[in-house]
Design an enzyme around this catalytic site. Structure first.
Site, PDB file in Angstrom:
ATOM      1  N   GLU A   3     -32.509  13.102  49.220  1.00 10.65           N
ATOM      2  CA  GLU A   3     -32.521  11.646  49.189  1.00 10.65           C
ATOM      3  C   GLU A   3     -31.819  11.158  47.942  1.00 10.65           C
ATOM      4  O   GLU A   3     -31.322  11.950  47.150  1.00 10.65           O
ATOM      5  CB  GLU A   3     -33.962  11.149  49.260  1.00 10.65           C
ATOM      6  CG  GLU A   3     -34.611  11.582  50.553  1.00 10.65           C
ATOM      7  CD  GLU A   3     -35.766  10.689  50.976  1.00 10.65           C
ATOM      8  OE1 GLU A   3     -35.755   9.502  50.620  1.00 10.65           O
ATOM      9  OE2 GLU A   3     -36.648  11.182  51.662  1.00 10.65           O
ATOM     10  N   LYS A  53     -27.107   7.931  49.345  1.00 13.44           N
ATOM     11  CA  LYS A  53     -27.161   9.372  49.520  1.00 13.44           C
ATOM     12  C   LYS A  53     -25.791  10.011  49.381  1.00 13.44           C
ATOM     13  O   LYS A  53     -25.585  11.149  49.780  1.00 13.44           O
ATOM     14  CB  LYS A  53     -27.732   9.686  50.897  1.00 13.44           C
ATOM     15  CG  LYS A  53     -29.147   9.176  51.030  1.00 13.44           C
ATOM     16  CD  LYS A  53     -29.742   9.717  52.294  1.00 13.44           C
ATOM     17  CE  LYS A  53     -30.575   8.672  52.960  1.00 13.44           C
ATOM     18  NZ  LYS A  53     -31.048   9.143  54.256  1.00 13.44           N
ATOM     19  N   ASN A 160     -36.284   9.440  54.655  1.00 13.08           N
ATOM     20  CA  ASN A 160     -37.538   9.415  55.406  1.00 13.08           C
ATOM     21  C   ASN A 160     -38.784   9.561  54.536  1.00 13.08           C
ATOM     22  O   ASN A 160     -39.822   8.973  54.836  1.00 13.08           O
ATOM     23  CB  ASN A 160     -37.495  10.513  56.467  1.00 13.08           C
ATOM     24  CG  ASN A 160     -38.023  10.026  57.791  1.00 13.08           C
ATOM     25  OD1 ASN A 160     -38.074   8.818  58.040  1.00 13.08           O
ATOM     26  ND2 ASN A 160     -38.432  10.949  58.635  1.00 13.08           N
TER      27      ASN A 160
END
Ligand SMILES: [Zn+2]
Length: 252
Positions: A3, A53, A160
């Protein structure tokens, strides 16, 4: 999946090469076909930044190399000449150090305008919350907030894990529609994501409260946490129906 915080960590490590003229090799055949070494070899690396990212490596001559790590990519910085096995995607060799990219996935030269399509970086210093909020507000109002948080055009850098954790922190259900999330709440979720990711970047270890805890007791209310696929890419959302209420979650 890496991430935004791991990308910022890689960008920090690669600073030792900034300002150097670098030798560029692409040992892996899938990288070699891109012709990057021919375009970049011998140029000065002017800056390295993490945007969301993506890692953007700016070379002299206005060339920008975009690296996205996908699932398995990894940047390492080693002393020049360190022995290694296998074929990395990219080696940037300076006088003293080498930046080495393993399992590249996405590696491409892009124009500077392409880098502007990303939303504001959640790890910006300071983060531009106003711009993030206006991008989120420009989305269809029925879009679920958990889905929108992963859209890199709106906010760059949240994956996520931090989606689940920041929504849990602010007691916001991922299934609520953007139109049903107040301005203050939405901003608080973004701030929570920033704080959590900033702390992770600085090495803090914090137990997960929501991510991959489906079926276990919520550490806040004792409710049973759930998971379900969300959004067009069916990424798994994790939440506690006890303290993150609202929206239309799939039936359990
Ligand atoms: Zn709970």
């Amino acid at each position: 999946m890496p991430e935004g915080d791991s990308l910022h960590r890689a960008a920090r490590r690669l600073q030792v090469l900034v300002g150097r003229r670098v030798e560029v090799e692409t040992p892996h055949p899938r990288a070699a076909v891109k012709g990057l070494a021919q375009r970049l070899d011998g140029r000065k690396l002017e800056s390295v930044e993490a945007v969301g990212k993506n890692l953007l490596l700016h070379f002299e001559g206005r060339l920008v190399l975009r690296s996205h790590l996908r699932m398995n990519g990894r940047w390492r910085v080693e002393r020049r000449g360190t022995a290694r096995r296998g074929k990395p995607w990219l080696v940037l060799r300076g006088d003293e150090y080498e930046g080495v990219l393993w399992n590249g996935a996405v590696l491409e030269l892009v124009g500077e305008e392409a880098t502007r399509r990303l939303g504001p970086d959640i790890l910006g210093e300071p983060p531009d919350y106003g711009a993030m909020l206006s991008r989120l507000r420009a989305e269809p109002p029925a879009r679920e907030v958990g889905d929108a948080l992963l859209d890199q055009r709106l906010v760059a850098g949240i994956g996520n894990v931090w989606k689940a954790e920041s929504l849990w922190e602010e007691r916001v259900s991922p299934w609520r529609r953007l139109e049903d999330v107040g301005e203050g709440e939405l901003r608080a979720v973004l701030e929570a994501a920033h704080e959590l990711m900033r702390a992770s970047l600085d090495g803090a270890r914090r137990p997960r409260r929501a991510y991959r805890r489906a079926g276990r007791a919520c550490p806040r209310c004792g409710g049973v946490a759930r998971s379900a696929a969300q959004g067009a890419h069916a990424r798994t959302a994790y939440w506690c129906p006890g303290c993150q209420v609202g929206g239309s979650p799939p039936p359990s």
